[in-house]
Design a protein around this motif. Structure first.
Motif, PDB file in Angstrom:
ATOM      1  N   GLU A  62      -5.435   8.288   7.733  1.00  0.00           N
ATOM      2  CA  GLU A  62      -6.071   6.968   7.585  1.00  0.00           C
ATOM      3  C   GLU A  62      -5.623   6.234   6.329  1.00  0.00           C
ATOM      4  OE1 GLU A  62     -10.383   6.370   7.687  1.00  0.00           O
ATOM      5  OE2 GLU A  62     -10.394   7.471   9.578  1.00  0.00           O
ATOM      6  N   MET A  63      -5.593   6.937   5.199  1.00  0.00           N
ATOM      7  CA  MET A  63      -5.263   6.274   3.929  1.00  0.00           C
ATOM      8  C   MET A  63      -3.801   5.855   3.866  1.00  0.00           C
ATOM      9  SD  MET A  63      -7.515   8.351   1.094  1.00  0.00           S
ATOM     10  CE  MET A  63      -6.909   7.374  -0.270  1.00  0.00           C
ATOM     11  N   ILE A  64      -2.898   6.701   4.337  1.00  0.00           N
ATOM     12  CA  ILE A  64      -1.480   6.327   4.262  1.00  0.00           C
ATOM     13  C   ILE A  64      -1.166   5.200   5.252  1.00  0.00           C
ATOM     14  CG2 ILE A  64      -0.460   8.020   5.852  1.00  0.00           C
ATOM     15  CD1 ILE A  64       1.697   8.362   3.526  1.00  0.00           C
ATOM     16  N   ILE A  65      -1.866   5.177   6.359  1.00  0.00           N
ATOM     17  CA  ILE A  65      -1.719   4.072   7.310  1.00  0.00           C
ATOM     18  C   ILE A  65      -2.192   2.783   6.643  1.00  0.00           C
ATOM     19  CG2 ILE A  65      -2.577   3.111   9.482  1.00  0.00           C
ATOM     20  CD1 ILE A  65      -2.732   6.075  10.497  1.00  0.00           C
ATOM     21  N   GLU A  66      -3.334   2.851   5.978  1.00  0.00           N
ATOM     22  CA  GLU A  66      -3.892   1.682   5.297  1.00  0.00           C
ATOM     23  C   GLU A  66      -2.958   1.178   4.195  1.00  0.00           C
ATOM     24  OE1 GLU A  66      -7.697   0.941   2.470  1.00  0.00           O
ATOM     25  OE2 GLU A  66      -8.128   1.912   4.399  1.00  0.00           O
ATOM     26  N   VAL A  67      -2.366   2.078   3.443  1.00  0.00           N
ATOM     27  CA  VAL A  67      -1.449   1.704   2.368  1.00  0.00           C
ATOM     28  C   VAL A  67      -0.258   0.919   2.916  1.00  0.00           C
ATOM     29  CG1 VAL A  67       0.233   2.667   0.726  1.00  0.00           C
ATOM     30  CG2 VAL A  67      -2.083   3.590   0.816  1.00  0.00           C
ATOM     31  N   HIS A  68       0.140   1.222   4.140  1.00  0.00           N
ATOM     32  CA  HIS A  68       1.314   0.578   4.726  1.00  0.00           C
ATOM     33  C   HIS A  68       0.991  -0.614   5.636  1.00  0.00           C
ATOM     34  CE1 HIS A  68       3.078   4.399   3.393  1.00  0.00           C
ATOM     35  NE2 HIS A  68       4.183   3.699   3.265  1.00  0.00           N
ATOM     36  N   SER A  70       0.408  -3.760   5.184  1.00  0.00           N
ATOM     37  CA  SER A  70       1.085  -5.035   4.940  1.00  0.00           C
ATOM     38  C   SER A  70       2.569  -4.845   4.630  1.00  0.00           C
ATOM     39  CB  SER A  70       0.388  -5.785   3.806  1.00  0.00           C
ATOM     40  OG  SER A  70       0.445  -5.019   2.620  1.00  0.00           O
ATOM     41  N   THR A  71       3.166  -3.800   5.177  1.00  0.00           N
ATOM     42  CA  THR A  71       4.582  -3.528   4.945  1.00  0.00           C
ATOM     43  C   THR A  71       5.352  -3.620   6.262  1.00  0.00           C
ATOM     44  OG1 THR A  71       4.484  -1.146   5.357  1.00  0.00           O
ATOM     45  CG2 THR A  71       3.928  -1.900   3.115  1.00  0.00           C
ATOM     46  N   LYS A  72       6.659  -3.546   6.159  1.00  0.00           N
ATOM     47  CA  LYS A  72       7.515  -3.545   7.346  1.00  0.00           C
ATOM     48  C   LYS A  72       7.277  -2.309   8.213  1.00  0.00           C
ATOM     49  CE  LYS A  72      11.208  -6.111   5.100  1.00  0.00           C
ATOM     50  NZ  LYS A  72      12.611  -6.083   4.650  1.00  0.00           N
ATOM     51  N   ALA A  73       6.742  -1.264   7.621  1.00  0.00           N
ATOM     52  CA  ALA A  73       6.520  -0.001   8.335  1.00  0.00           C
ATOM     53  C   ALA A  73       5.160   0.059   9.026  1.00  0.00           C
ATOM     54  CB  ALA A  73       6.650   1.167   7.362  1.00  0.00           C
ATOM     55  N   ALA A  74       4.360  -0.987   8.928  1.00  0.00           N
ATOM     56  CA  ALA A  74       2.987  -0.972   9.456  1.00  0.00           C
ATOM     57  C   ALA A  74       2.940  -0.600  10.931  1.00  0.00           C
ATOM     58  CB  ALA A  74       2.335  -2.334   9.235  1.00  0.00           C
TER      59      ALA A  74
END
Length: 107
Positions: A62-68, A70-74
């Motif tokens: 959950e946290m690593i998904i949230e960190v990404h 707003s990125t190209k990897a979302a």
């Protein structure tokens, strides 16, 4: 009868053990999906400690998904690709974290 019972219990226990993640598969995933933004595997894994990587990957990542988000990897992190490879990626990053004493051989 006792042998049969022991055999059934053994099969049940072994079947309940999840498949182990593969650090090499995690490294391949890192190189394919993360290297572009975070640099080689040595640099990327060293961004966090083992405890920090473990925390980021808790609760299905959950946290690593949230960190990404707003990125190209979302899109990848929110999709099936990440869910399928998350445990391998987590184990690679954890194994080579900045406090692990381990260094990836390449990538």
């Amino acid at each position: 009868m006792l042998k049969k019972t022991i055999f059934v219990v053994l099969i049940a226990v072994l079947g309940a053990v999840p498949a182990a993640a593969d650090i090499k598969k995690g490294q391949k995933t890192y190189l394919k999906k993360c290297k572009k933004c975070h640099g080689n595997g040595t640099k990327g894994a060293a961004m966090k400690s083992q405890d920090e990587w473990a925390e980021l990957f808790e609760e299905d990542g959950e946290m690593i998904i949230e960190v990404h988000e707003s990125t190209k990897a979302a899109k990848w992190f929110a999709g099936k690709g990440f869910k399928k490879k998350a445990q391998h990626l987590r184990d690679f990053l954890y194994h080579y974290a900045n406090d692990s004493g381990n260094v990836p051989s390449c990538g």
